[in-house]
Design a protein around this motif. Structure first.
Motif, short mmCIF file in Angstrom:
data_model
loop_
_atom_site.label_atom_id
_atom_site.label_comp_id
_atom_site.label_asym_id
_atom_site.label_seq_id
_atom_site.Cartn_x
_atom_site.Cartn_y
_atom_site.Cartn_z
N VAL A 183 0.72 -1.22 0.21
CA VAL A 183 0.08 -0.01 -0.04
C VAL A 183 0.79 1.15 0.10
CG1 VAL A 183 -1.62 1.43 1.50
CG2 VAL A 183 -2.08 -1.09 0.88
N ARG A 184 2.11 1.26 0.55
CA ARG A 184 3.00 2.58 0.38
C ARG A 184 3.36 2.69 -0.81
NH1 ARG A 184 6.95 2.94 5.50
NH2 ARG A 184 5.66 1.83 7.49
N PHE A 185 3.02 1.90 -1.74
CA PHE A 185 3.61 2.14 -3.24
C PHE A 185 2.37 2.27 -4.06
CE2 PHE A 185 6.90 -0.26 -1.10
CZ PHE A 185 7.97 0.38 -1.38
N PHE A 186 1.24 2.38 -3.59
CA PHE A 186 0.15 3.01 -4.41
C PHE A 186 0.22 4.48 -4.47
CE2 PHE A 186 -1.66 -1.31 -3.82
CZ PHE A 186 -2.45 -1.39 -4.66
N PRO A 187 0.34 5.10 -5.54
CA PRO A 187 0.60 6.59 -5.69
C PRO A 187 -0.60 7.39 -5.08
CG PRO A 187 -0.15 5.74 -7.73
CD PRO A 187 0.25 4.46 -7.05
N VAL A 189 -7.49 -9.69 10.29
CA VAL A 189 -6.85 -8.68 11.01
C VAL A 189 -5.21 -8.54 10.46
CG1 VAL A 189 -5.78 -7.59 13.28
CG2 VAL A 189 -8.10 -8.22 12.95
N LEU A 190 -4.55 -9.94 10.57
CA LEU A 190 -3.18 -9.94 10.29
C LEU A 190 -3.10 -10.01 8.82
CD1 LEU A 190 -0.27 -10.07 11.52
CD2 LEU A 190 -0.51 -12.51 11.51
N ASP A 191 -3.96 -10.53 8.10
CA ASP A 191 -3.86 -10.55 6.57
C ASP A 191 -4.07 -9.37 5.62
OD1 ASP A 191 -2.49 -12.83 4.66
OD2 ASP A 191 -4.34 -11.91 3.50
N LEU A 192 -5.30 -8.87 6.15
CA LEU A 192 -5.92 -7.57 5.37
C LEU A 192 -5.92 -6.61 6.06
CD1 LEU A 192 -7.52 -7.09 2.71
CD2 LEU A 192 -9.56 -7.46 4.26
N MET A 193 -6.23 -6.49 7.11
CA MET A 193 -6.20 -4.94 7.89
C MET A 193 -4.75 -4.48 8.17
SD MET A 193 -7.71 -4.09 11.78
CE MET A 193 -9.41 -3.55 11.30
N ILE A 194 -3.80 -5.27 8.10
CA ILE A 194 -2.27 -4.78 8.32
C ILE A 194 -1.90 -3.76 7.46
CG2 ILE A 194 -1.53 -6.73 6.93
CD1 ILE A 194 0.76 -7.04 9.13
N HIS A 195 -2.75 -3.86 6.17
CA HIS A 195 -2.33 -2.85 5.09
C HIS A 195 -2.52 -1.67 5.69
CE1 HIS A 195 -1.40 -5.66 1.57
NE2 HIS A 195 -2.37 -6.50 1.76
N ASP A 196 -3.68 -1.42 6.21
CA ASP A 196 -4.05 -0.14 6.40
C ASP A 196 -3.39 0.19 7.86
OD1 ASP A 196 -5.81 0.88 4.32
OD2 ASP A 196 -6.87 -0.88 4.69
N ILE A 197 -3.15 -0.73 8.85
CA ILE A 197 -2.53 -0.42 10.19
C ILE A 197 -0.96 -0.12 9.85
CG2 ILE A 197 -1.37 -1.59 11.99
CD1 ILE A 197 -4.40 -1.42 12.04
N ASP A 198 -0.21 -0.37 8.91
CA ASP A 198 0.84 -0.01 8.66
C ASP A 198 0.74 1.38 7.80
OD1 ASP A 198 3.84 -0.28 7.64
OD2 ASP A 198 2.90 -0.12 5.82
N TYR A 199 -0.13 1.68 6.97
CA TYR A 199 -0.39 3.02 6.42
C TYR A 199 -0.59 3.94 7.56
CZ TYR A 199 -1.75 6.91 3.44
OH TYR A 199 -1.91 7.76 2.83
#
Length: 326
Positions: free
Chosen positions: A120-124, A170-180
């Motif tokens: 997700v950090r690489f989605f412009p 949580v760990l597989d999907l939500m983690i994307h937005d947790i990191d963001y």
């Protein structure tokens, strides 16, 4: 120098990772997987060899790219670090905070690069929103709302459906937005969460994060949407403005191999270049010494720790405090 890559696993992320390496001028020479049709098909597409022996492959490559199930990450990281082979690991870094932290420490001790694939950090759009926050365009961040909702990648025997292996929604999907959220608003100090999950469903989770900055983030993740849908949204409210992004459109699932029911959802994008390709180009530049990593190993471990706190909040019905060392 062209990097020689071994891709560990032949699931749905192996192909976009391999495409990214190719775009960067590197080459996947080995695929580590059992003798499945998926592995053979991927290897044929890449002109790579398939082997069940990880130890043999480590002597023939420059980089290990781990795309295997979450609960296997630590063993592959440990073996690669022992051989001083740089590592790219798909998120989450580990199944538990202890595993993720051990992976970081092993690689630090061996002085081996460990790059964690938080795409997700690489989605412009997401990266651009953060840049506007850092530029002060909306003042101080007060509240963020993040949503990632899709269908459950489920079929009999698929490791995603085993919470003990994948960590669930949580760990597989939500983690994307947790990191963001942590990337934008800083370290997370407190979480409170709820999850609804009927028998046979993927689950729907809601979490509220308090950041050390004082900002709040509300995160929603769901594996209970109709098949063929993927909805993402982003809102960042600041003292001087509001940033919003909403994406909801049909998409083509990437078939991970043998039969149709193995489809795993991917977020929609209209970009000419996949963010997965952008991500691997960046990792290649880091490993060539031409860039500093956008995602650190510590970032990967912090995201796992926050997800674990969310799970503990779900189990206890109480808010959970985190030590601020992220």
């Amino acid at each position: 120098m062209t990097l020689r890559i071994v891709v560990v696993g032949a699931g749905y992320l192996a192909a976009p990772h391999a495409a990214g390496w190719a775009a960067a001028g590197d080459v996947v020479t080995q695929v580590l997987a059992s003798g499945s049709r998926r592995a053979s098909t991927l290897a044929d597409q890449l002109g790579a060899a398939v082997s069940p022996s990880y130890d043999e492959m480590l002597s023939m490559v420059d980089v290990v790219d781990i795309c295997s199930p979450t609960d296997t990450h630590l063993e592959y990281i440990r073996a690669a670090a022992d051989r001083s082979v740089p590592i790219v690991c798909e998120k989450p870094l580990g199944r538990t905070p202890a595993e993720a932290r051990e992976s970081v420490e092993i690689c630090e001790a061996a002085q081996v690069p460990l790059l964690v694939a938080h795409v997700v950090r690489f989605f412009p759009e997401y990266a651009g929103a953060r840049e506007r926050v850092l530029a002060g365009d909306i003042g101080e961040v007060a509240v963020m709302r993040l949503d990632r909702s899709t269908h459950f990648p489920m079929r009999e025997g698929l490791w995603f459906s085993d919470h003990a292996r994948s960590g669930g929604v949580v760990l597989d999907l939500m983690i994307h937005d947790i990191d963001y959220a942590r990337w934008v608003a800083g370290a997370v100090t407190r979480v409170y969460a709820r999850r609804a999950q009927a028998a046979g469903s993927g689950g729907h989770a809601l979490a509220t994060l308090r950041h050390s900055s004082g900002a709040l983030t509300h995160v929603q993740a769901s594996w209970d949407f109709p098949k063929g849908s993927f909805r993402t949204s982003l809102e960042i409210a600041g003292s001087d403005g509001l940033l919003t992004l909403h994406a909801s459109e049909p998409f083509r699932s990437i078939d991970s191999g043998d039969v149709d029911e193995s489809e795993v959802p991917q977020p929609p994008t209209t970009l000419a270049e996949s963010p997965y390709v952008t991500q691997m180009r960046h990792f290649s530049a880091v490993l060539h010494g031409d860039a500093e990593p956008i995602v650190s190993a510590d970032d990967g471990a912090a995201a796992v720790a926050i997800c674990d706190a969310i799970e503990r909040s779900v189990e206890t019905g109480r808010a959970v405090e985190l030590e601020v060392e992220q």
